[in-house]
Scaffold this motif. Structure first.
Motif, PDB file in Angstrom:
ATOM      1  N   SER A   1      62.482  28.060  83.524  1.00 12.57           N
ATOM      2  CA  SER A   1      61.057  27.968  83.216  1.00 12.57           C
ATOM      3  C   SER A   1      60.465  26.656  83.709  1.00 12.57           C
ATOM      4  N   ARG A   2      61.244  25.594  83.629  1.00 10.80           N
ATOM      5  CA  ARG A   2      60.731  24.295  84.066  1.00 10.80           C
ATOM      6  C   ARG A   2      60.410  24.303  85.552  1.00 10.80           C
ATOM      7  N   ASP A   3      61.161  25.102  86.343  1.00  8.08           N
ATOM      8  CA  ASP A   3      60.906  25.164  87.782  1.00  8.08           C
ATOM      9  C   ASP A   3      59.503  25.677  88.069  1.00  8.08           C
ATOM     10  N   LEU A   4      59.069  26.665  87.272  1.00  6.31           N
ATOM     11  CA  LEU A   4      57.766  27.279  87.499  1.00  6.31           C
ATOM     12  C   LEU A   4      56.616  26.362  87.077  1.00  6.31           C
ATOM     13  N   ARG A   5      56.955  25.310  86.338  1.00 10.33           N
ATOM     14  CA  ARG A   5      55.922  24.343  85.917  1.00 10.33           C
ATOM     15  C   ARG A   5      55.861  23.135  86.856  1.00 10.33           C
TER      16      ARG A   5
ATOM     17  N   PRO B   1      47.071  16.340  79.294  1.00  5.79           N
ATOM     18  CA  PRO B   1      46.551  15.496  80.385  1.00  5.79           C
ATOM     19  C   PRO B   1      45.839  14.246  79.869  1.00  5.79           C
ATOM     20  N   ARG B   2      45.531  14.223  78.582  1.00  6.10           N
ATOM     21  CA  ARG B   2      44.839  13.062  78.001  1.00  6.10           C
ATOM     22  C   ARG B   2      45.813  11.947  77.605  1.00  6.10           C
ATOM     23  N   ARG B   3      47.094  12.223  77.698  1.00  5.65           N
ATOM     24  CA  ARG B   3      48.084  11.262  77.228  1.00  5.65           C
ATOM     25  C   ARG B   3      48.373  10.217  78.294  1.00  5.65           C
ATOM     26  N   ASN B   4      48.509   8.972  77.857  1.00  5.44           N
ATOM     27  CA  ASN B   4      48.791   7.859  78.756  1.00  5.44           C
ATOM     28  C   ASN B   4      50.272   7.834  79.118  1.00  5.44           C
ATOM     29  N   PRO B   5      50.635   7.466  80.362  1.00  6.07           N
ATOM     30  CA  PRO B   5      52.047   7.460  80.755  1.00  6.07           C
ATOM     31  C   PRO B   5      52.908   6.528  79.912  1.00  6.07           C
ATOM     32  N   GLU B   6      52.323   5.425  79.393  1.00  9.10           N
ATOM     33  CA  GLU B   6      53.112   4.520  78.542  1.00  9.10           C
ATOM     34  C   GLU B   6      53.605   5.209  77.278  1.00  9.10           C
TER      35      GLU B   6
ATOM     36  N   GLN C   1      66.102  24.288  71.034  1.00 10.08           N
ATOM     37  CA  GLN C   1      65.176  25.258  71.607  1.00 10.08           C
ATOM     38  C   GLN C   1      64.397  24.617  72.757  1.00 10.08           C
ATOM     39  N   LYS C   2      65.124  23.968  73.637  1.00 10.56           N
ATOM     40  CA  LYS C   2      64.448  23.209  74.687  1.00 10.56           C
ATOM     41  C   LYS C   2      63.721  24.108  75.687  1.00 10.56           C
ATOM     42  N   ARG C   3      64.161  25.379  75.807  1.00  9.06           N
ATOM     43  CA  ARG C   3      63.518  26.251  76.789  1.00  9.06           C
ATOM     44  C   ARG C   3      62.091  26.618  76.397  1.00  9.06           C
ATOM     45  N   GLU C   4      61.817  26.631  75.070  1.00 10.98           N
ATOM     46  CA  GLU C   4      60.460  26.975  74.658  1.00 10.98           C
ATOM     47  C   GLU C   4      59.469  25.888  75.052  1.00 10.98           C
ATOM     48  N   LEU C   5      59.984  24.733  75.416  1.00 10.36           N
ATOM     49  CA  LEU C   5      59.119  23.651  75.896  1.00 10.36           C
ATOM     50  C   LEU C   5      58.312  24.103  77.103  1.00 10.36           C
ATOM     51  N   PHE C   6      58.907  24.970  77.932  1.00 11.11           N
ATOM     52  CA  PHE C   6      58.223  25.452  79.128  1.00 11.11           C
ATOM     53  C   PHE C   6      57.840  26.932  79.020  1.00 11.11           C
ATOM     54  N   ASP C   7      58.507  27.664  78.127  1.00  9.38           N
ATOM     55  CA  ASP C   7      58.185  29.085  77.958  1.00  9.38           C
ATOM     56  C   ASP C   7      56.931  29.299  77.117  1.00  9.38           C
TER      57      ASP C   7
ATOM     58  N   SER D   1      51.416  22.917  76.583  1.00  7.98           N
ATOM     59  CA  SER D   1      50.108  22.267  76.731  1.00  7.98           C
ATOM     60  C   SER D   1      49.960  21.088  75.785  1.00  7.98           C
ATOM     61  N   LYS D   2      50.546  21.211  74.602  1.00 10.16           N
ATOM     62  CA  LYS D   2      50.449  20.125  73.626  1.00 10.16           C
ATOM     63  C   LYS D   2      51.310  18.940  74.036  1.00 10.16           C
ATOM     64  N   VAL D   3      52.527  19.213  74.499  1.00 10.83           N
ATOM     65  CA  VAL D   3      53.437  18.142  74.882  1.00 10.83           C
ATOM     66  C   VAL D   3      52.927  17.419  76.127  1.00 10.83           C
TER      67      VAL D   3
END
Length: 620
Positions: free
Chosen positions: A362-366, A459-464, A442-448, A454-456
């Motif tokens: 799933s991560r590949d598709l993201r 786009p509003r989150r700072n890289p730091e 359940q690490k796969r649900e991170l991308f599934d 979207s929460k993790v």
């Protein structure tokens, strides 16, 4: 065989042995499982190699196992570790593995090796009821005598015929590990501005140009049958440069393409290869159809060819060159998008959607998402810059001068380079947000799961903020490390016995995850995680050993109290399983212990925001 590959594997195996307090032979089996099966993390590989019958007991010839439900295969492993380069093994590993299979086929006989062996036997028998293929894998840090391999294959073939089972064998020796490694690390060179000839098997082609109603305006496509032999030779020449636009880099030959290889090289079946195969999708900057002297199409000249679907098929043609006839061919869609921004955007969607039906992760598709590209750029603009690996294998495509940009000269960063991985970072952020158990289990649900993703990766989150979560996780992985027993005792006290520390190492992934979650819970000032919290946290990490010394003592005491409570509870499920439960009760229990300890440590005349102020006492 390559001494360089031997040394590379030996280093990784020794790291696993040291980190998880296991013997090198067990660590080698763990390494094999991680290396061969994409998506396996260290915790899962340790579980799959846990076959010993109690302390000092035997394993019945079984060093690891894996049930692949997607392609109905049941894998059994026998691994042989060697400390010397050039070791040649005889038939002993093969005999041990065959013996393990025979014992597993009988629950009564399996029971003599303990509950772990019975668990595998039960799972195997259930798999056989559903017509699974049994794969016997031998992993060697060396090689095996040719006559031993031949004898092993013959013995298993006779055994399979006698038992009416589907069984095949695979020997993973040092040479094969080296080939697989090379497939995992493709070239970073591109084919932009270069053109190559793809010979046609058939002169019958479909050419849809700009005026064709089938296509969007500005697109051009040719559908043709490519000659197999020519494609294989070209793939050998260009290697992984053919796959630069794919959502993942080439992950090597594995069981999923075994059937492709078999039909390709079979003298009878190869004429049906075109009918069996789904074909290729090739994106390009331009193409031109060429004709022979009679005006009949015979080839297509393609500029910057990029195979975005069919990587496994191309790999099969490349690997099997010289083993198949001139009969096999493959259907190809060669697509030329418009050169504008919309064309480039849709090209990435084609790369994603044509792979969504294949067994990519799933991560590949993201990996080509806008938010991932933005993160890559943001991390690169930090001072100092960090490399954000959004595509698996991407770091391996960089040349040494490019890697030097991210080299850490302070010795603080593990691996000596400032690197971040997309999945690792996403898991770390879930730990930070208070979901330590599912971040691991359940690490796969991170991308599934679109909502979680979207929460993790907001786009509003700072890289730091991401950087803090990832670095804190790495710091606790180094702290709760098997080779750091004395360091843990020095920080936390001698009340953590060897037995307790080993139990914590067996659950290291969850111990690390809960340590991150608890530290972030203590550090967070408001209801949500802010950039200011991350900046304070990064300062703490820069002086982890001194600044977090009091905190880590409190943290270790909480784990110690949980271990003691579980030992006194006859109905307890064990330390690791307690932490793995997704109900969050383990986190609440640990936090209660921390609050109680913090209250004892505080002084009545101080108005402390416990336990945050104790964590930051040195900082303030």
């Amino acid at each position: 065989m390559s001494k360089h590959t031997f040394d590379w594997i030996e280093r990784q195996v020794c790291d696993i042995a040291s980190e998880r307090s296991v013997q090198p032979d067990r660590a080698f089996a763990v390494w094999c499982m991680q290396f061969i099966y994409p998506g396996f993390d260290l915790d899962e590989a340790l579980i799959r190699t846990d076959t010993l019958r109690g302390y000092g007991g035997g394993d019945g010839g079984l060093d690891g196992w894996y049930k692949n439900e997607d392609i109905r295969e049941f894998h059994l492993w026998q691994c042989k570790w060697s400390e010397s380069f050039g070791k040649v093994f005889d038939k002993k590993p093969a005999l041990e593995l065959k013996n393990a299979l025979e014992e597993l086929l009988s629950l009564e006989r399996a029971s003599q090796y303990g509950d772990k062996f019975v668990e595998v036997a039960t799972s195997l028998q259930l798999a056989m009821e559903h017509d699974y293929q049994i794969i016997l894998n031998i992993g060697l840090l060396g090689s095996m005598k040719e006559n031993s391999i031949s004898q092993f294959n013959k013995t298993i073939c006779d055994f399979a015929r006698e038992k009416e089972l589907k069984i095949s064998c695979e020997v993973w020796d040092l040479e094969k590990f080296q080939q697989e490694y090379e497939e995992h690390h493709p070239s970073s060179e591109t084919l932009e501005g270069q053109s190559f000839k793809f010979k046609l098997k058939s002169s019958q082609i479909i050419h849809m140009d700009f005026d064709d109603a089938t296509l969007p305006q500005g697109w051009e496509v040719v559908v043709a049958s490519l000659q197999g032999i020519s494609l294989g030779k070209l793939a050998q020449q260009l290697a992984s440069k053919l796959f630069g636009l794919n959502v993942r880099f080439a992950l090597g030959a594995n069981k999923r393409i075994k059937s492709i290889w078999e039909s390709l090289v079979d003298p009878t079946d190869s004429q049906y290869f075109w009918l069996y195969n789904n074909g290729l999708t090739i994106l390009c900057d331009d193409f031109k159809i060429t004709n022979d002297s009679n005006g009949i199409p015979n080839a297509i000249i393609i500029e910057n060819p990029q195979v975005v679907n069919g990587c496994q098929t191309v790999t099969a043609f490349k690997k099997c060159t010289g083993k198949y006839t001139d009969k096999p061919s493959v259907l190809a869609r060669i697509i030329k998008p418009p050169s504008n921004s919309e064309g480039k955007k849709k090209s990435l969607l084609i790369a994603e959607k044509t792979n969504s039906q294949n067994p990519v992760l799933s991560r590949d598709l993201r990996s080509n998402d806008t938010v991932q590209k933005r993160l890559r750029k943001s991390f690169d603009q930090l001072n100092p810059p960090w490399f954000y690996e959004r595509k698996r294998g991407e770091w391996g495509t960089l040349k040494t001068p490019e890697k030097n940009k991210y080299k850490d000269n302070t010795g603080e960063i593990r691996g000596s380079h400032r690197r971040l991985d997309m999945e690792y970072l996403g898991q770390a952020w879930r730990m930070l947000e208070g979901f330590p158990s599912v971040a691991i289990t359940q690490k796969r649900e991170l991308f599934d799961n679109e909502e979680i993703y979207s929460k993790v990766f907001s786009p509003r989150r700072n890289p730091e903020q991401f950087l803090f979560a990832s670095r804190l996780r790495t710091k606790y992985e180094e702290f709760w490390h098997g080779k750091n027993f004395e360091g843990i005792r020095s920080t936390c006290g001698n009340y953590l016995t060897d037995s307790m520390l080993r139990r914590m190492m067996n659950a290291k992934g969850q111990v690390v995850s809960h340590s991150v979650a608890l530290t972030c819970k203590a550090l967070k000032k408001g209801k949500s995680w802010e950039l200011s919290d991350a900046k304070i946290g990064l300062k703490l990490i820069d002086n982890f050993e001194s600044k977090l010394l009091p905190w880590n003592r409190i943290l270790a005491k909480a784990f110690h109290e949980m271990l003691q409570a579980l030992d006194n509870d006859e109905e307890a499920v064990g330390f690791k399983k307690t932490l793995e439960k997704s109900d969050g009760n383990a986190l609440k229990t640990l936090w209660s212990s921390i609050e109680a300890t913090a209250s004892i440590l505080s002084f009545s005349d101080e108005k402390l925001n416990l336990p945050r102020d104790i964590l930051l006492r040195e900082e303030n």
